[in-house]
Design a protein around this motif. Structure first.
Motif, short mmCIF file in Angstrom:
data_model
loop_
_atom_site.label_atom_id
_atom_site.label_comp_id
_atom_site.label_asym_id
_atom_site.label_seq_id
_atom_site.Cartn_x
_atom_site.Cartn_y
_atom_site.Cartn_z
N TRP A 1 26.09 33.58 27.03
CA TRP A 1 27.25 32.92 26.43
C TRP A 1 27.71 33.65 25.17
O TRP A 1 26.96 33.78 24.20
CB TRP A 1 26.89 31.48 26.10
CG TRP A 1 28.07 30.58 25.85
CD1 TRP A 1 28.64 30.31 24.64
CD2 TRP A 1 28.80 29.82 26.82
NE1 TRP A 1 29.68 29.43 24.79
CE2 TRP A 1 29.80 29.11 26.12
CE3 TRP A 1 28.70 29.67 28.19
CZ2 TRP A 1 30.70 28.26 26.76
CZ3 TRP A 1 29.59 28.83 28.83
CH2 TRP A 1 30.58 28.14 28.12
N ASN A 2 28.93 34.15 25.19
CA ASN A 2 29.53 34.87 24.05
C ASN A 2 28.67 36.04 23.57
O ASN A 2 28.57 36.30 22.36
CB ASN A 2 29.83 33.92 22.90
CG ASN A 2 31.13 33.15 23.11
OD1 ASN A 2 32.01 33.58 23.85
ND2 ASN A 2 31.24 31.99 22.47
N LYS A 3 28.04 36.75 24.51
CA LYS A 3 27.19 37.88 24.15
C LYS A 3 27.66 39.16 24.85
O LYS A 3 26.87 40.07 25.10
CB LYS A 3 25.73 37.60 24.53
CG LYS A 3 25.12 36.44 23.75
CD LYS A 3 23.70 36.17 24.18
CE LYS A 3 23.10 34.99 23.42
NZ LYS A 3 21.73 34.67 23.89
N PRO B 1 35.51 30.76 25.47
CA PRO B 1 34.18 31.39 25.49
C PRO B 1 34.03 32.30 26.70
O PRO B 1 34.56 32.01 27.77
CB PRO B 1 33.23 30.18 25.57
CG PRO B 1 34.05 29.07 26.14
CD PRO B 1 35.44 29.29 25.64
N GLN B 2 33.32 33.40 26.51
CA GLN B 2 33.14 34.39 27.56
C GLN B 2 31.66 34.53 27.90
O GLN B 2 30.79 34.34 27.05
CB GLN B 2 33.69 35.75 27.12
CG GLN B 2 35.17 35.73 26.74
CD GLN B 2 36.08 35.60 27.95
OE1 GLN B 2 36.27 36.55 28.69
NE2 GLN B 2 36.63 34.41 28.14
N THR B 3 31.39 34.89 29.13
CA THR B 3 30.01 35.09 29.55
C THR B 3 30.00 35.98 30.80
O THR B 3 31.06 36.34 31.32
CB THR B 3 29.33 33.74 29.85
OG1 THR B 3 27.95 33.97 30.12
CG2 THR B 3 29.98 33.03 31.02
N ASP C 1 36.05 33.36 31.99
CA ASP C 1 35.49 32.09 31.61
C ASP C 1 34.44 31.68 32.66
O ASP C 1 34.67 31.80 33.85
CB ASP C 1 36.65 31.07 31.59
CG ASP C 1 36.23 29.71 31.11
OD1 ASP C 1 35.12 29.27 31.46
OD2 ASP C 1 37.01 29.08 30.39
N ALA D 1 25.44 27.46 23.61
CA ALA D 1 26.90 27.32 23.50
C ALA D 1 27.22 26.40 22.32
O ALA D 1 26.77 25.26 22.28
CB ALA D 1 27.47 26.75 24.80
#
Length: 405
Positions: free
Chosen positions: A161-163, A229-231, A265, A303
């Motif tokens: 998550w968001n990395k 948020p991106q993953t 997403d 998250a």
């Protein structure tokens, strides 16, 4: 040991080639006596050749695998061209090389792999999951299995998550490249007319109007999804790409990572699974509780500031985007195979039902202003689609085929 040449077809998978590949992969395998090659990918809508190689050995081979699965680049020139444009084979090869050792979700073991940069031809020799169970995608997942799958993908998304800018994801993206975002609107508009020709009877007037209005505004919709948020995502998260352990276990393995890591997403995977692999009546029954479980897992894994309201909204927003894989698959794939056609029909029905149930057309972008860049592109795209639709209909008519069959 040198790598063997990358085969173009299954008939190149000889005993000698297999022995050399297994040795190059670093395993200690006994001498192979014979192999039997079986095509197991036909009818699944796959972009690759998927083959099972069953092996017999000259000596005792109690610890050696009886079979492996081999993936090769497609023998179809159109599929190969699309796979090269989208870096699909490179993406999967690098996913197994760079990401798989650290991923919490189950993947088959990579026994041997090779990729050629110039041609984008590839080969992967994978663990055969024949002892695990497959669930027919057309029949669809039960409520229990569907919830298990959503928990599994939540763990995948929560882990990254968001990395995206941190290793190993940053290394993966640097090697595999980021997607060309203009391709989705282009492919959507190209395949919309063929899709409506094949499956137009399944579209209500509301859904047909939405499908035609969405193409020119697809890029705006994608931009809206990119702000959250991106993953890491699987990208083709459906039952045909999953294997399950016994009913009393939690074993769950995912194959076919050719569109992995597109930085979408994470709710894309959830929405995609729901419309490809869950019967509509089951989806309606479990949808809310499954999303609550998903939200709880990703939040427990890091998250931050991600409310359930935002999770549910983004799920509905992604559901509108399910028009893209639906239209592209049902308009672009060869439908002469009966199973592929049944998969397409099932996907259309489930996708349109979900969009209507969730009122996802609420997220259709509006045209603000007049001569903005977005509006100009939207108008040009709309005109191009109308011209293409007219030309396509004319071609079918002259060829003696009804444009609405």
């Amino acid at each position: 040991m040198n790598n063997p040449p990358i085969p173009e077809h299954g008939n190149a998978l000889t005993v000698g080639w297999m022995q050399q590949a297994l040795s190059a992969g670093g395993g200690d395998f006994p001498t192979i006596k014979d192999i039997v090659v079986e095509d197991v990918g036909a009818g699944s809508g796959t972009m690759s050749q998927v083959l099972r190689c069953t092996m017999t050995y000259r000596d005792d081979a109690a610890q050696a695998p009886e079979s492996v699965v081999i993936k090769l680049s497609s023998s179809d020139k159109t599929s190969l061209r699309i796979a090269k444009i989208l870096s699909m084979y490179k993406r999967e090869y690098l996913c197994f090389r760079q990401l798989a050792p650290q991923m919490r979700i189950g993947l088959p073991a990579l026994v041997y792999g090779d990729f050629e940069d110039t041609s984008h031809r590839f080969v992967m020799v994978l663990e055969d999951l024949c002892d695990m169970e497959k669930v027919d995608q057309i029949t669809g997942a039960s409520a229990t299995r569907a919830k298990r799958v959503i928990r599994g993908v939540a763990e995948l998304h929560g882990q990254f998550w968001n990395k995206l800018e941190q290793p190993p994801l940053s290394d993966f993206f640097a090697s595999a490249g980021l997607p060309r975002r203009w391709l989705s609107p282009l492919l959507y508009l190209v395949f919309l007319a063929p899709c409506l020709e094949r499956f137009g009877n399944l579209f209500s007037d509301r859904m047909r109007s939405l499908a035609e209005a969405y193409g020119p505004r697809l890029f705006d919709h994608m931009n809206g999804l990119a702000t959250g948020p991106q993953t890491l995502t699987h990208g083709d998260f459906r039952l045909d790409n999953m294997f399950f352990g016994a009913a009393d276990t939690d074993d769950f393995t995912v194959i076919d990572w050719q569109v992995a890591g597109l930085a979408k997403d994470g709710l894309y995977d959830v929405a995609y699974f729901m419309v490809t692999s869950v019967p509509t009546e089951v989806r309606r029954r479990i949808e809310r509780t499954a999303l609550e479980e998903y939200h709880s897992i990703v939040c427990s894994m890091g998250a931050k500031d991600f409310t359930f309201e935002e999770c549910w909204r983004r799920y509905r927003q992604n559901m509108l985007g399910m028009l893209v894989p639906c239209i592209c698959a049902c308009g672009g794939l060869d439908m002469t195979n009966q199973r592929v056609r049944m998969l397409g029909e099932t996907m259309v029905q489930r996708t349109l039902a979900a969009i209507e149930d969730l009122d996802a057309d609420e997220f259709l972008p509006t045209r603000n202003g007049f001569l903005t860049t977005t509006n100009v592109l939207s108008i040009l795209s709309s005109c191009a689609y109308k011209a293409y639709k007219l030309a396509y209909t004319l071609y079918k008519t002259l060829a003696g085929k009804s444009p609405r069959t």
